[in-house]
Write a protein that holds these residues in place. Sequence first.
Motif, PDB file in Angstrom:
ATOM      1  N   VAL A   1       0.641  -0.954  -0.094  1.00  0.00           N
ATOM      2  CA  VAL A   1       0.085   0.080   0.033  1.00  0.00           C
ATOM      3  C   VAL A   1       1.002   1.276  -0.082  1.00  0.00           C
ATOM      4  N   ILE A   2       0.423   2.247  -0.700  1.00  0.00           N
ATOM      5  CA  ILE A   2       1.214   3.717  -0.924  1.00  0.00           C
ATOM      6  C   ILE A   2       0.145   4.504  -0.492  1.00  0.00           C
ATOM      7  N   PHE A   3       0.422   5.518   0.263  1.00  0.00           N
ATOM      8  CA  PHE A   3      -0.406   6.677   0.691  1.00  0.00           C
ATOM      9  C   PHE A   3       0.108   7.986   0.170  1.00  0.00           C
ATOM     10  N   ASP A   4      -0.345   8.484  -1.045  1.00  0.00           N
ATOM     11  CA  ASP A   4       0.422   9.895  -1.361  1.00  0.00           C
ATOM     12  C   ASP A   4      -0.414  11.027  -0.560  1.00  0.00           C
ATOM     13  N   THR A   5       0.073  11.509  -0.003  1.00  0.00           N
ATOM     14  CA  THR A   5      -0.464  12.682   0.695  1.00  0.00           C
ATOM     15  C   THR A   5      -0.162  13.974   0.398  1.00  0.00           C
ATOM     16  N   THR A   6       0.535  14.106  -0.890  1.00  0.00           N
ATOM     17  CA  THR A   6       1.318  15.234  -1.294  1.00  0.00           C
ATOM     18  C   THR A   6       0.491  15.506  -2.560  1.00  0.00           C
ATOM     19  N   GLY A   7       0.000  14.593  -3.448  1.00  0.00           N
ATOM     20  CA  GLY A   7      -0.582  14.816  -4.778  1.00  0.00           C
ATOM     21  C   GLY A   7       0.346  14.809  -5.916  1.00  0.00           C
ATOM     22  N   PHE A   8       1.625  14.435  -5.675  1.00  0.00           N
ATOM     23  CA  PHE A   8       2.775  14.670  -6.737  1.00  0.00           C
ATOM     24  C   PHE A   8       3.352  13.550  -7.013  1.00  0.00           C
ATOM     25  N   TRP A   9       3.066  12.380  -6.348  1.00  0.00           N
ATOM     26  CA  TRP A   9       3.695  11.063  -6.630  1.00  0.00           C
ATOM     27  C   TRP A   9       2.706   9.842  -7.051  1.00  0.00           C
ATOM     28  N   LEU A  10       1.835  10.311  -7.686  1.00  0.00           N
ATOM     29  CA  LEU A  10       0.753   9.176  -7.896  1.00  0.00           C
ATOM     30  C   LEU A  10       1.384   8.252  -9.362  1.00  0.00           C
ATOM     31  N   ALA A  11       1.991   9.038 -10.168  1.00  0.00           N
ATOM     32  CA  ALA A  11       2.734   8.278 -11.396  1.00  0.00           C
ATOM     33  C   ALA A  11       3.689   7.353 -10.876  1.00  0.00           C
ATOM     34  N   ALA A  12       4.571   7.717  -9.846  1.00  0.00           N
ATOM     35  CA  ALA A  12       5.759   7.117  -9.297  1.00  0.00           C
ATOM     36  C   ALA A  12       4.956   6.033  -8.614  1.00  0.00           C
ATOM     37  N   ALA A  13       4.181   6.064  -7.851  1.00  0.00           N
ATOM     38  CA  ALA A  13       3.354   5.160  -7.027  1.00  0.00           C
ATOM     39  C   ALA A  13       2.790   3.892  -7.834  1.00  0.00           C
ATOM     40  N   VAL A  14       2.124   4.090  -9.050  1.00  0.00           N
ATOM     41  CA  VAL A  14       1.802   3.039  -9.837  1.00  0.00           C
ATOM     42  C   VAL A  14       3.004   2.263 -10.315  1.00  0.00           C
TER      43      VAL A  14
END
Length: 319
Positions: free
Chosen positions: A211-224
């Motif tokens: 699980v990855i929780f991106d709380t910033t809004g700028f790391w979604l592509a990297a999280a995928v």
Amino acid sequence: MQALQLTATGTLDALQMQDLPKPVPKDGEVLVEVRATGVNPSDIKNVLGRFPYTKPPVIPGRDFAGVIVDGPAELQGKSVWGGTGKGFGFYQDGCHSQYVAVPANAVALMPESLTFAQAATFGVPFITAWDALERSQVKAGTRFLIIGAGAVAKAAQSLAKAKGAEVVAAARRPEVVENLKAEGINALTLKDNDQLPEQAKENFGGNLPEVIFDTTGFWLAAAVNTVDTFGRIAVIAAPTDGMASLSSLNLYRRGGSIVGINSLLYSVEDCARMLEQIAEVFDGDLPIPDHFTEMPLSEAIAAYRKVSEGSSEKIVLIP
């Protein structure tokens, strides 16, 4: 009663300290004497007109802790916390005031180990984090990567550790990472997007996070590109234009899911039930919050300006 009132949206200049009538609770409601109330970034966005459903004039403020002074006899004198949900502080009066009237089932009993000021720091950050952990299925042993170091990220760290998850935090600034490590949190310094998978593996013993929780809004592509097979990615923010470019190919090939988290989708009654669950976890498992500043309610406008200027310091207003 003394209250902060929003008379229009678009500027902090629309905030005024007012002497308003004390609310009269309706049937099924309680009157809470507010002993402490938190200031959240969403309160600032509310004033600046970022939410289309805000209807001035309205008292802003989403989180409170206090004592029930009017309502059913069995509830009077009880120390409670509440707030956070849909409408509260947006199109119905919130809690940046001396008193607030809310439905009786929209408050929860406070943990006895907390002061009112400490309790007022929980609301939005912990309810948002709780929802993210529940809906992305974080449990004991889950490899959980949290991106960011704000209030929601810190709440997620505490709740995930209490659940027994394997937690790694990630932030851009090295000094923030060092502070996290000093607090006993395994943490890494974020580099380029394409380096995140290897960085994550290094910190999870050669495995990718479930699980990855991106709380910033700028790391979604990297999280995928980083989440493990059948993994989940929780998000609470986005770039200003709301757009993110990501590889849907990489997402579906690994069976990944993206989960949007928004506390404003819940009623204040729903949020009270979450606070009850958080209170159960809190006793003995969560650290007592101490990183916040108290300011008198009379200085609420100054507190709003301080948060608006980018201060990450949690501010609690004391009526």
